[in-house]
Design an enzyme around this catalytic site. Sequence first.
Site, PDB file in Angstrom:
ATOM      1  N   ASP A   1       0.102   5.177   0.892  1.00 56.52           N
ATOM      2  CA  ASP A   1      -0.305   6.056   1.682  1.00 56.52           C
ATOM      3  C   ASP A   1      -0.070   5.344   3.259  1.00 56.52           C
ATOM      4  OD1 ASP A   1      -1.076   8.865   0.622  1.00 56.52           O
ATOM      5  OD2 ASP A   1      -2.972   7.514  -0.879  1.00 56.52           O
TER       6      ASP A   1
ATOM      7  N   ASP B   1      -0.879  -0.335   5.789  1.00 57.89           N
ATOM      8  CA  ASP B   1      -1.513   0.380   7.310  1.00 57.89           C
ATOM      9  C   ASP B   1      -2.795   0.423   7.738  1.00 57.89           C
ATOM     10  OD1 ASP B   1      -2.031   2.386   5.524  1.00 57.89           O
ATOM     11  OD2 ASP B   1      -1.761   3.511   7.761  1.00 57.89           O
TER      12      ASP B   1
ATOM     13  N   ASP C   1       1.312  -1.014  -0.226  1.00 59.08           N
ATOM     14  CA  ASP C   1       0.052   0.128  -0.222  1.00 59.08           C
ATOM     15  C   ASP C   1       0.652   1.098   0.018  1.00 59.08           C
ATOM     16  OD1 ASP C   1      -2.297   1.398   0.162  1.00 59.08           O
ATOM     17  OD2 ASP C   1      -2.032   1.515   3.103  1.00 59.08           O
TER      18      ASP C   1
END
Length: 343
Positions: free
Chosen positions: A21, A218, A19
């Site tokens: 961001d 995250d 991922d």
Amino acid sequence: MSSVSRERLVDGYDLLIFDLDGVVYLIDRPIPGAVEAISQLHAEGRKLAYATNNASRRSSEVAALLTGMGIVARTEEVLTSAAATAEVLAERLAPGTPVLVVGAEALRAEVTAAGLVPVGRADDAPEAVVQGYGPQVGWTELAEASVAVRAGALWIATNADRTLPSPRGPLPGNGSLLAVLRTALDRDPDLVVGKPEPTLFHTAAHRVGASRPLVVGDRLDTDIEGAVQAGMDSLLVLTGVSTAADLLAAASTTRPTYVAHDLGGLFDLAGVVRLPSSPEYSAERYTNGWRIAGGDGARQLTGEGSALDALALLCAEAWGGGEPVRGGGEAAREVLREFGLPY
């Protein structure tokens, strides 16, 4: 719940799917250590992919952003929810069909590249509404989308992330904008394309012929749940949205295989820990210097050692139906404080 193995975590996988961001950068600033970690992966010849729900940039723009940060990235390594959504629309609609676009210019560009015609008003008779994140999205765009959907247009969302990570903390994401239309229309979108749907992950693995990929994210509700749906192992890094408290409360469908403070856990055996897969209640729990025991609302963590080992033990307790845990010594209380947990 000890160290993951005698080899580095990265050595057990043939593709790393990141991922962006909250893992590699926050908006446009690299997360400390991320550039160095990914540069090391490149130096070792590892296969990499980037799968992002952010629909505000095209794949080429994301690759350029990464390269500008010092991370050499190719356009074909980047999979965005905007591009995937445009592909879905192209499969369902005839070429030249008008589509009302709510989102950033990147989403409009992907719709155009798919052979469809982006429009901005319900009066343009769109056959579909596609909604993605865009910092400029406001009431006018949402109102037009509401009118179009009520008139029968297909409603497709690029993703449903409630928030976006930023240096100032979580900010409203596309899921928050979707909530406005959900409230106005009293219904859900017809389809959400991005994570936690497994499409981006399966596409990334198929492109390079990977048989054992690792998803690094995250967010429990997108990255990790998507990995679970895709049947892939996952690593949660604590540099973005999901916290240790979120991890303890995670449902079985959103539990990662591993947890690490940051991307350094890919290489450092002491910087990552494997989490329990199917814990059951136990009167006492032990791992690498830590112990959880007690009862009647007084379960205590005692001992000392790695903070991540303690976190894995706390996950076993929470996921096994145990009671809240408090620190039974200064070392334990310090670990609980470090993870923002009651101590």
